[in-house]
Motif scaffolding. Structure first.
Motif, PDB file in Angstrom:
ATOM      1  N   LEU A 119      54.804   9.332 -32.167  1.00 37.98           N
ATOM      2  CA  LEU A 119      54.333   7.981 -31.869  1.00 37.98           C
ATOM      3  C   LEU A 119      53.242   8.082 -30.803  1.00 37.98           C
ATOM      4  O   LEU A 119      53.521   8.340 -29.648  1.00 37.98           O
ATOM      5  N   PRO A 120      51.992   7.869 -31.194  1.00 36.60           N
ATOM      6  CA  PRO A 120      50.903   8.029 -30.236  1.00 36.60           C
ATOM      7  C   PRO A 120      50.774   6.809 -29.325  1.00 36.60           C
ATOM      8  O   PRO A 120      51.406   5.782 -29.557  1.00 36.60           O
ATOM      9  N   ALA A 121      49.954   6.942 -28.300  1.00 30.80           N
ATOM     10  CA  ALA A 121      49.645   5.807 -27.432  1.00 30.80           C
ATOM     11  C   ALA A 121      48.350   5.171 -27.925  1.00 30.80           C
ATOM     12  O   ALA A 121      47.455   5.854 -28.398  1.00 30.80           O
ATOM     13  N   ARG A 153      47.707  11.258 -28.571  1.00 31.09           N
ATOM     14  CA  ARG A 153      49.008  11.822 -28.184  1.00 31.09           C
ATOM     15  C   ARG A 153      48.802  13.219 -27.620  1.00 31.09           C
ATOM     16  O   ARG A 153      47.895  13.940 -28.031  1.00 31.09           O
ATOM     17  N   LEU A 185      56.344   8.319 -40.922  1.00 34.67           N
ATOM     18  CA  LEU A 185      56.581   8.596 -39.502  1.00 34.67           C
ATOM     19  C   LEU A 185      56.281   7.377 -38.644  1.00 34.67           C
ATOM     20  O   LEU A 185      57.003   7.060 -37.709  1.00 34.67           O
ATOM     21  N   VAL A 186      55.161   6.756 -38.954  1.00 36.23           N
ATOM     22  CA  VAL A 186      54.733   5.643 -38.100  1.00 36.23           C
ATOM     23  C   VAL A 186      53.733   4.795 -38.888  1.00 36.23           C
ATOM     24  O   VAL A 186      53.101   5.280 -39.832  1.00 36.23           O
ATOM     25  N   ARG A 228      61.296   3.256 -38.429  1.00 31.82           N
ATOM     26  CA  ARG A 228      62.659   3.766 -38.533  1.00 31.82           C
ATOM     27  C   ARG A 228      63.704   2.680 -38.362  1.00 31.82           C
ATOM     28  O   ARG A 228      63.616   1.841 -37.479  1.00 31.82           O
ATOM     29  N   ARG A 278      51.537   6.355 -41.815  1.00 33.20           N
ATOM     30  CA  ARG A 278      51.353   7.793 -41.593  1.00 33.20           C
ATOM     31  C   ARG A 278      52.580   8.522 -42.129  1.00 33.20           C
ATOM     32  O   ARG A 278      53.697   8.269 -41.684  1.00 33.20           O
ATOM     33  N   TYR A 306      63.085  12.544 -35.763  1.00 37.53           N
ATOM     34  CA  TYR A 306      63.405  12.088 -37.127  1.00 37.53           C
ATOM     35  C   TYR A 306      64.470  13.010 -37.722  1.00 37.53           C
ATOM     36  O   TYR A 306      65.473  12.568 -38.281  1.00 37.53           O
ATOM     37  N   PHE A 361      50.576   1.605 -38.629  1.00 37.51           N
ATOM     38  CA  PHE A 361      49.583   0.990 -37.737  1.00 37.51           C
ATOM     39  C   PHE A 361      49.061  -0.281 -38.377  1.00 37.51           C
ATOM     40  O   PHE A 361      48.777  -0.309 -39.574  1.00 37.51           O
ATOM     41  N   THR A 388      44.074   6.098 -31.194  1.00 35.95           N
ATOM     42  CA  THR A 388      45.375   6.536 -30.696  1.00 35.95           C
ATOM     43  C   THR A 388      45.233   7.952 -30.150  1.00 35.95           C
ATOM     44  O   THR A 388      44.408   8.732 -30.616  1.00 35.95           O
ATOM     45  N   LEU A 403      44.755  -2.426 -32.214  1.00 29.53           N
ATOM     46  CA  LEU A 403      45.682  -1.654 -33.024  1.00 29.53           C
ATOM     47  C   LEU A 403      47.102  -1.990 -32.596  1.00 29.53           C
ATOM     48  O   LEU A 403      47.358  -2.305 -31.447  1.00 29.53           O
ATOM     49  N   ILE A 455      51.196  -0.456 -33.159  1.00 31.13           N
ATOM     50  CA  ILE A 455      52.016   0.612 -33.733  1.00 31.13           C
ATOM     51  C   ILE A 455      53.315   0.042 -34.283  1.00 31.13           C
ATOM     52  O   ILE A 455      53.951  -0.788 -33.631  1.00 31.13           O
TER      53      ILE A 455
END
Ligand code: SF4
Ligand code: SF4
Ligand code: FES
Lengths: 343, 273
Positions: free
Chosen positions: B7-9, B95, A65-66, A81, A264, A115, A68, B93, A75, A77
């Protein structure tokens, strides 16, 4: 109306594969059919259905999904995708075709899962009618017509070829760009092919199920029924039924540290697993009985309650074949439909 | 809510307060120094340390706190142990916001309010209480009954005793007598019965399940109807948006249809929480 003689199926797939990736069911060991990317020489399976459902195409078993990255205190992100390529799935049966509209109700409802939505937008569903539904099939109980499956394009099998009909703009455009391989046909042939299938479908042993006792608003009637104990008694909580099921969509989200970055993932999960609802402070579903009940209550009561009466089962029969203890939704339905205490 | 819900902040922890031996309050702002998002009292957010985990926490600051979000977090597992080791300046993070808030701007408006909390259960109510204090003229009489194991376990003790007492009636209790305590001693549910709060108020109850159970029993005996009682629910959550199936009870999803429920609504759900 177009027609594709079986002899020309390969040519159709070859031409289609030039436009987009195309997946077809292929025979594997022990009669297990599975979807594979079509390449020249690929033989399309004649099996009625694939062992696993077609949900992987839109809701894969695992997906990143994501990501880091961490540098000292900071951090970053990473969106993993890439643009999804256009693809098509050929051979989707009526049950699985309907399962997509059930999954849509979950994943596309607000806030839409981007997604899933992205794959739906890039995917083309080419469904095929079931000439001979199996004894374990009961799609008809849920109002699904195996002779006329949903999908962007429907291929109606008449034994010698397929009547081909587009049901969406996407499907229309796809057929347009392949018009060379099809013959022209009239609708009467399609109608007759459907009627033949329907005659078999109408006689399916499980084709009618006592669904009146189920549906939205029936929680109070069904939740405390004593039969849940005996029904779930032998269930080993393996989760097979949920994994093969085209409409089961529970998932887990987990982080995996590759050393360079944290990824993740989302992966299929199962309400049949003992740790599904486990928290630091305890577990609201302590025994297999509660977990087992959850799966069936969700499909037969909670889902319809939230979705205008539509059941969360498409009668594909996969759980009938796959469960190691021979338990399944049909037994659950039939057992609970009998009045528990006739007093 | 960000349409890319997964997608978190990235947020910076700017301040960490130690509330009790096992509860800390974390103040977070987004990278540009602002409040990460607007929320309503009772709503939750997913806080994560990537690689360690992600979990749902109640936002304990009030919408009227304009510059930050706060989370009061009890150390009770892997992720929360890591969170308790954070230092100001580090990043997490976030969300959200997720879920249905307390109806502070409709059903609760102009009502007498009765807050009942046990232990860390004050956290979700803290947001409401601070909101009510900021708009004090919009609400009637406010009673707060709050208890914990010991004085040291009372979250926000200083703020409660110096500020909340100014415009609300606060009743504190601890489970067992201690030297430095001259207040009430006893469990929250019993204290509620002793105080016998006015029936013309709305109760907001939060705490460990067993405390909620006995408190609501007591309120019912006093004559409170289920429609007058609210609580928030805690279940395991993963997605926060009603899709992963984790927090499903009956036809409801706690992350989306809750976490705030009225007791008559809970009565409709199967007993599985
Ligand atoms: S519950 Fe069984 S029959 Fe129904 S859709 Fe799922 S796998 Fe198919
Ligand atoms: S496949 Fe059968 S044994 Fe396995 S979890 Fe499902 S019902 Fe239980
Ligand atoms: S947390 Fe995923 S459905 Fe509620």
């Amino acid at each position: 109306m177009k027609y594709l003689p079986t002899a020309r199926l390969d040519r159709f797939l070859e031409d289609a594969a030039k436009l987009r990736k195309i997946y077809v069911p292929v025979d594997g060991e022990q009669n297990r059919a599975a979807y594979r990317l079509w390449m020249p020489g690929t033989v399309v399976s004649k099996a009625l259905n694939t062992t696993r459902s077609a949900k992987d195409f839109f809701f894969p078993q695992t997906e990143n999904l994501v990501g880091f990255r961490r540098t000292e205190k900071k951090l970053e992100i990473v969106d993993p995708r890439r643009e999804t390529e256009d693809f098509a799935v050929f051979g989707v049966r009526a049950c699985d075709a309907r399962s997509f509209s059930i999954l849509d109700k979950v994943f596309l409802s607000d806030p839409a899962d981007t997604y899933y939505a992205n794959r739906r937008a890039h995917g083309l569903v080419l469904s095929v009618s079931c000439r001979r539904p199996a004894e374990t099939c009961f799609c008809t109980a849920f109002g699904i017509d195996p002779s006329a499956p949903e999908g962007d394009v429907t291929f109606t099998d008449d034994g010698e070829g397929y009547y081909v009909r587009a049901n969406s703009e996407k499907g229309e455009a796809f057929l347009e760009s392949l018009s060379g391989v099809f013959d022209e046909a009239d609708e009467a042939g399609e109608k007759e092919a459907r009627a033949q299938t329907k005659r078999i479908a109408d006689r399916l042993p499980l084709g009618t199920l006592p669904l009146e006792k189920f549906g939205g608003g029936k929680t109070k009637d069904l939740f405390d029924r004593p039969e849940w104990s005996s029904l779930s008694e032998s269930c080993i909580g393996c989760g097979t039924c949920t994994f093969v099921c085209p409409t089961c969509q529970c998932y887990d989200i987990r982080d995996f540290d590759t050393g360079r970055e944290v990824r993740r993932f989302r992966c299929w999960d199962s309400c049949m697993y003992s740790d599904f609802t486990k928290m630091a402070g305890g577990n609201p579903r302590l025994t297999q009985k509660e977990r087992f009940r959850q799966r069936f209550m969700h499909k037969l009561v909670y889902f319809p309650e939230n979705n205008g009466g539509e059941f969360g089962c498409v009668g594909c029969g996969r759980c009938l074949r796959a469960c190691p203890i021979g338990m399944n939704i049909v037994k659950v339905l039939k057992t609970l439909a009998e009045d528990g205490n006739e007093s | 809510m960000n349409p890319e819900t997964m997608l978190p902040a990235i947020c910076t922890v700017t301040e960490i307060r130690t509330d009790t031996p096992d509860v800390k309050t974390f103040r977070v702002v987004s990278r540009d120094g602002k409040k990460p998002f607007e929320h309503l009292p009772g709503q939750c957010a997913m806080v994560s340390l990537p690689g360690i985990g992600e979990a749902m926490f109640s936002v304990t600051s009030s919408p009227t706190d304009l510059e930050w979000l706060e989370f009061s977090i009890k150390k009770c597992g892997h992720l929360t142990e890591w969170l308790h080791m954070l230092e100001p300046g580090m990043e997490v993070t976030v969300r959200g916001p997720y879920g249905r808030p307390f109806p502070v701007d409709d059903e609760l408006l102009h009502k007498n309010l009765l807050f009942i909390a046990g232990g860390i259960g004050l956290a979700p109510l803290r947001s409401v209480i601070r909101y009510v204090r900021a708009k004090r003229e919009n609400y009637g009489n406010v009673e707060i009954i709050y208890g914990a194991r010991s004085k040291a376990d009372l979250v926000d003790y200083d703020e409660i005793t110096t500020e909340w007492t100014r415009d609300m009636n606060v009743h504190l209790t601890i489970d067992r007598a201690e030297d430095a305590w001259d207040g009430h001693v006893g469990f929250v549910p019993n204290y509620v019965k002793e105080l016998s709060p006015s029936l013309d108020s709305v109760a907001l109850v939060c705490g460990p399940p067993i405390m909620i159970k006995f408190t609501v029993q007591g309120l019912t005996e006093l004559g409170f109807r289920p429609e007058q009682i609210y609580t928030t629910m805690e279940l395991r959550m993963k997605c926060g948006v009603g899709k992963c199936g984790r927090c499903n009870i009956g036809a409801k999803y706690v992350c989306k249809d809750g976490p705030v429920f009225r007791f008559d609504e809970l009565g409709e759900l199967p007993d599985e929480y």
